[in-house]
Design a protein around this motif. Structure first.
Motif, mmCIF file in Angstrom:
data_model
loop_
_atom_site.group_PDB
_atom_site.id
_atom_site.type_symbol
_atom_site.label_atom_id
_atom_site.label_comp_id
_atom_site.label_asym_id
_atom_site.label_seq_id
_atom_site.Cartn_x
_atom_site.Cartn_y
_atom_site.Cartn_z
ATOM 1 N N MET A 194 -6.915 -3.716 4.481
ATOM 2 C CA MET A 194 -5.693 -4.182 3.826
ATOM 3 C C MET A 194 -4.543 -4.293 4.831
ATOM 4 O O MET A 194 -3.758 -5.225 4.766
ATOM 5 N N TYR A 242 -13.184 -10.084 -1.494
ATOM 6 C CA TYR A 242 -14.538 -9.581 -1.733
ATOM 7 C C TYR A 242 -15.579 -10.498 -1.089
ATOM 8 O O TYR A 242 -16.489 -10.049 -0.396
ATOM 9 N N THR A 284 -9.739 4.523 7.259
ATOM 10 C CA THR A 284 -10.819 4.190 6.333
ATOM 11 C C THR A 284 -10.952 2.674 6.286
ATOM 12 O O THR A 284 -9.995 1.944 6.533
ATOM 13 N N GLU A 285 -12.150 2.214 5.920
ATOM 14 C CA GLU A 285 -12.415 0.771 5.931
ATOM 15 C C GLU A 285 -11.440 0.017 5.031
ATOM 16 O O GLU A 285 -10.937 -1.038 5.398
ATOM 17 N N LEU A 286 -11.159 0.578 3.844
ATOM 18 C CA LEU A 286 -10.299 -0.125 2.894
ATOM 19 C C LEU A 286 -8.869 -0.232 3.448
ATOM 20 O O LEU A 286 -8.252 -1.293 3.409
ATOM 21 N N LYS A 287 -8.379 0.887 3.994
ATOM 22 C CA LYS A 287 -7.013 0.893 4.520
ATOM 23 C C LYS A 287 -6.877 -0.093 5.668
ATOM 24 O O LYS A 287 -5.914 -0.839 5.753
#
Lengths: 329, 344
Positions: free
Chosen positions: A243, A127, A237-240
Motif C-alpha cells: 500500500m 488484487y 509486512t507485505e500488505l503495508k
C-alpha cells in the motif's frame, strides 16, 4: 505550487471559452434553424406553409437573423452577467430553469457512478495485479472484458426485461410515483438512493472494467521496482509495503483518469437515461439537439463541458498533491 | 572461539519458470565472520545477487530456497550462541521480518530507483527505525538526521525533508547506507553499491563503507564484479560461477596465487595501464544459457585447461590450505570417484 495552480486555472478558463464557442457554432452547423424545423413540423402535422414574410418575422423575434458572432455575444454575455441561458423554443420555458432542474440529477448520477467505478476497480485491480494469473484474476478479467464489450444501453435493456419479468415492475426512473413531483425531503432523498444504484451500476460497468485493467497494468509495472525490494528488505509486512509503495506509485494514472472518466460517464448516461426514463439532462439534451433548440442544447453542452474541465482540474491538483515530482517540478 | 556470524551450507535457490527450472544458486557454502568483509565476485548472472537475497529471504518470485541451511548466530559477540536457520523461515513471516532491516540490512545497486520518489529521504529512514525500535517519531527523526550526518550528507537537518529525486546519485547511496545502518545491523549486504556511480563517488562511498564497518563493528558482504573494488575493501573473497563458489580464500591469496582457471582468467582480464598497451584479454566464450548448463564442471566449455574428465565429473571442494579452497578437477584426486561412480 501556487504558480502551478494559477497557470492551470488560466488554462481552464481559456478551455471553457473555446468550448463555449465551439458548442455554439456546432449546434448551428446543420442546415436550417429552429424556425425551419418548426415550419416543417407544422406542415407534417397537416398545416399550410407560412408566408415567407411571417417566417422572416419569426426569425426576427427569435434573433436568428443576426450574424452568428452577435448571437454568440448576446448569449454568452447574458450567461456571465445575469446567469440567463436564453429561452427554450421547444419547451417554451426558461432554459436555465430546465437546466437547473435536470443537471443536478445528471451530476448525482455521474458522481455516484464515478464512486462506484473507483470503489470497485481499485481493490479488484490491486488484487488482479498481486495475484497475477490466479483463478480470481482470470474471473475478474473475464467479467471485466464483458463489462467493456457490452454497451451499457444493452445492459439497461436486459435489466429492464429481467426486472419486469421477475419482479413484476419495471425499475425505471429515479423516484417512486409518490415522490416524483414532491418537494425535496429526507424520504425523497432516501427514495432517490433506492433507485439510483441501478443506473449507477449500468453506467459504471464499462468504466469499471477499463479502470481495473489500468490499475492492474500500472501496478504490475511497479511491483518489481527496486524501491519495493528496498521496502521489503526493511521488514515491512507485505500488505503495508504494497500500500505504501507500489500502490501509491500506481495511483498516478488512476487519479488522472478522473478527467477522462467524467465525459465518458456523461456520454453513457444519455442513452441509459433514455432507456430507463431518468429525469436527467441526457434525454432533454438529445431532444434539444434534434429539434435545434439551440439555447438549451448549447447551455447543457457548455455546463457539462465545464464540469468535465473542472474534473480534469481537480485530478491535476490531486496529482500534484500525491506526487512530489509534479509538485516540485 | 567461534566467530562465525552466518554459516551457509549447501544453499540452493531455484527459479521455477515456465521455460524450466533455473538453478541460480546451486550448492553454495559460505562462512561470514564477525567484523570481516567477504566479497562475492562473479560475472553478471552467476547468482551472486540471488545468493545474498536468500540470506534475507527476499528472493523474488518464482525463486525459492529449495535446499541448504543458513545458520545465523544472532547471539551477541563472544556471548551465548543462539543459532537459527534462516533458510527454514517463511519469507513472509514475522520471524524473518524482524531480522530484516534490523539485524541484516541491505543496500542496492541502483540508488536512483531504490528509494521511492514519493516520500522524503527522512520518511524512508524513519520508517525503518520505527519498525524495529520503540523510539518516538521525534527521536527517530533525530536519529535519522544523526545518521545522515554520519554518512557525510551536508546540512542533514534540512536534507532529511528532501525528496530523493532532488539528490545526486552519491547522496542517494549515502542515504541508503544511513537507512541500512539505522538499527545497528550485524550484517550489511551491499549488492554492487558502487556500480551505478561515477569513479570518484565510488571511491568516496567505499571509504565511507569501510570506515563505518569499523565503527559499527559489523560484518560486510560485498557483492561486485569489479576486482578493483574487491582489492580495496575485501578481507575474504569468494569467486562465483554459475551458481557455485569455485574458489574461496583471503584477498591476498586470491590476487597473488589464484588456482581456479576461472579466477585466473578474471584477473587476467583486468586491463593494466602500467604495463603495455595491448588488446584486452577477456575470458573467451559467454556465460552459458541458464537452461542449458554444461554437464560436468560448469566452466569446462570456456576453460583453457580443460581435459576429458571435466565434461563428466562435477568437481567437489578441495581444501588446498586451511583458508583456501577450490572446486576444480586440476586439484582434486578424482580417480576414486570415477571408480565409485562407474560401479553405481
Amino acid at each position: 505550487m501556487w504558480k502551478y495552480l494559477l497557470r492551470r486555472t488560466g488554462y481552464m478558463v481559456f478551455t471553457v471559452w473555446v468550448i463555449s464557442v465551439i458548442s455554439f457554432v456546432v449546434i448551428q452547423l446543420p442546415p436550417g434553424d429552429y424556425v425551419t424545423n418548426l415550419i416543417n413540423q407544422m406542415i407534417s402535422a397537416g398545416g399550410e406553409a407560412l408566408p415567407s414574410d411571417y417566417e422572416m418575422q419569426l426569425r426576427e423575434v427569435y434573433g436568428l437573423n443576426d450574424p452568428m458572432y452577435v448571437q454568440y455575444f448576446k448569449w454568452i454575455s447574458r450567461i456571465i452577467t445575469k446567469g440567463e441561458f436564453g429561452y427554450s423554443l421547444v419547451y417554451k420555458r426558461d432554459a436555465a430553469e430546465l437546466i437547473t432542474e435536470r443537471l443536478p440529477m445528471t451530476f448525482a448520477l455521474s458522481f455516484g457512478s464515478f464512486l462506484f467505478v473507483w470503489a470497485v476497480a481499485f481493490p479488484i485491480g490491486v488484487y488482479s495485479a498481486v495475484k497475477k494469473y490466479s483463478l480470481g484474476d482470470y474471473v475478474f478479467t473475464f467479467i471485466g472484458f464483458i463489462g467493456l464489450a457490452v454497451p451499457n444501453f444493452l445492459l439497461a435493456l436486459i435489466f429492464l426485461f429481467l426486472s419486469y419479468r421477475y419482479f413484476d415492475q419495471a425499475m425505471i426512473g429515479l423516484f417512486s410515483l409518490e415522490f416524483a413531483d414532491a418537494p425535496w425531503s429526507w424520504p425523497k432523498f432516501m427514495d432517490l438512493l433506492k433507485h439510483l444504484w441501478i443506473p449507477v451500476i449500468l453506467i459504471g460497468m464499462g468504466g469499471t472494467a477499463g479502470l481495473i485493467r489500468t490499475m492492474r497494468a500500472n501496478l504490475l509495472d511497479e511491483l518489481n521496482k527496486p524501491y519495493v525490494e528496498t521496502a521489503r528488505s526493511k521488514g515491512l509486512t507485505e500488505l503495508k509495503l504494497l500500500m505504501k509503495y507500489p500502490v501509491r506509485h500506481a495511483l498516478n494514472p488512476f487519479v488522472s483518469t478522473i478527467g477522462w472518466t467524467l465525459p465518458g460517464l456523461i456520454g453513457g448516461e444519455v442513452i441509459v437515461s433514455i432507456v430507463l426514463n431518468l429525469p436527467t439532462s441526457g434525454p432533454v439534451l438529445y431532444n434539444a439537439l434534434r429539434s435545434q433548440d439551440m439555447y438549451v442544447a448549447a447551455g447543457f453542452i457548455l455546463l457539462l463541458s465545464t464540469l468535465t474541465v473542472i474534473g480534469t482540474f481537480v485530478s491535476d491538483i490531486l496529482l500534484a498533491v500525491l506526487d512530489p515530482r509534479i509538485r516540485l517540478e | 572461539m567461534d566467530n562465525t556470524l552466518i554459516d551457509v551450507k549447501d544453499l540452493k535457490v531455484h527459479f521455477f519458470t515456465d521455460e524450466g527450472v533455473v538453478r541460480a544458486v546451486d550448492g553454495v557454502d559460505l562462512k561470514l565472520e564477525r567484523g570481516r568483509t567477504l566479497s562475492l565476485v562473479g560475472e553478471s548472472g552467476c547468482g551472486k545477487s540471488v545468493a545474498c537475497r536468500a540470506l534475507m529471504q527476499i528472493v523474488r518470485n518464482p525463486g525459492k530456497v529449495v535446499a541448504g541451511e543458513i545458520l545465523y548466530n544472532r547471539g551477541a559477540e563472544g556471548g551465548q550462541a543462539e543459532i537459527i536457520d534462516i533458510a527454514k523461515m517463511d519469507p513472509k513471516g514475522k520471524e524473518i521480518r524482524d531480522i530484516r532491516g534490523k539485524e541484516i540490512s541491505m543496500i542496492f545497486q541502483e540508488p536512483m530507483t531504490s528509494l521511492s520518489p514519493m516520500y522524503t529521504v527522512g520518511n524512508q529512514i524513519i520508517e525503518n527505525i520505527l519498525l524495529h525500535t520503540n523510539l518516538t517519531k521525534e527521536q527517530a527523526r533525530d536519529l535519522a538526521i544523526k545518521l545522515l550526518d554520519q554518512v557525510g550528507i551536508p546540512r542533514a537537518d534540512r536534507l532529511v525533508d528532501e525528496y530523493p529525486f532532488r539528490l545526486s546519485g552519491g547522496m542517494r547511496q549515502r542515504s541508503m547506507i544511513a537507512m541500512a545502518l539505522s538499527c545497528n545491523p550485524n550484517l550489511l549486504i551491499a549488492d554492487e553499491p558502487t556500480t551505478a556511480l561515477d569513479v570518484t563517488t565510488q571511491a568516496n562511498i567505499l571509504d565511507l563503507m569501510s570506515d563505518l564497518q569499523k565503527s559499527y563493528n559489523m560484518t560486510l558482504l560485498f557483492i561486485t564484479h569489479d576486482l578493483g573494488v574487491v582489492a580495496e575493501i575485501a578481507d575474504e573473497v569468494a569467486v562465483m560461477y554459475l551458481g557455485k563458489i569455485v574458489e574461496k580464500s583471503d584477498v591476498y591469496t586470491i590476487f597473488n596465487s589464484p588456482r581456479h582457471p576461472y579466477t585466473q582468467a578474471l584477473l587476467k582480464s583486468i586491463p593494466k595501464i602500467a604495463i603495455k598497451r595491448e588488446d584486452l584479454d577477456p575470458i573467451k566464450g559467454m556465460v552459458p544459457n541458464p537452461f542449458r548448463r554444461p554437464g560436468g564442471c560448469p566452466f569446462h566449455p570456456r576453460c583453457p585447461q580443460a581435459f576429458a574428465e571435466c565434461k563428466v565429473l562435477v568437481p567437489t571442494t578441495t581444501q588446498l590450505t586451511p583458508n583456501h579452497s577450490v572446486q576444480c578437477l586440476l586439484y582434486e584426486n578424482f580417480a576414486n570417484r570415477i571408480a565409485t561412480e562407474q560401479k553405481q
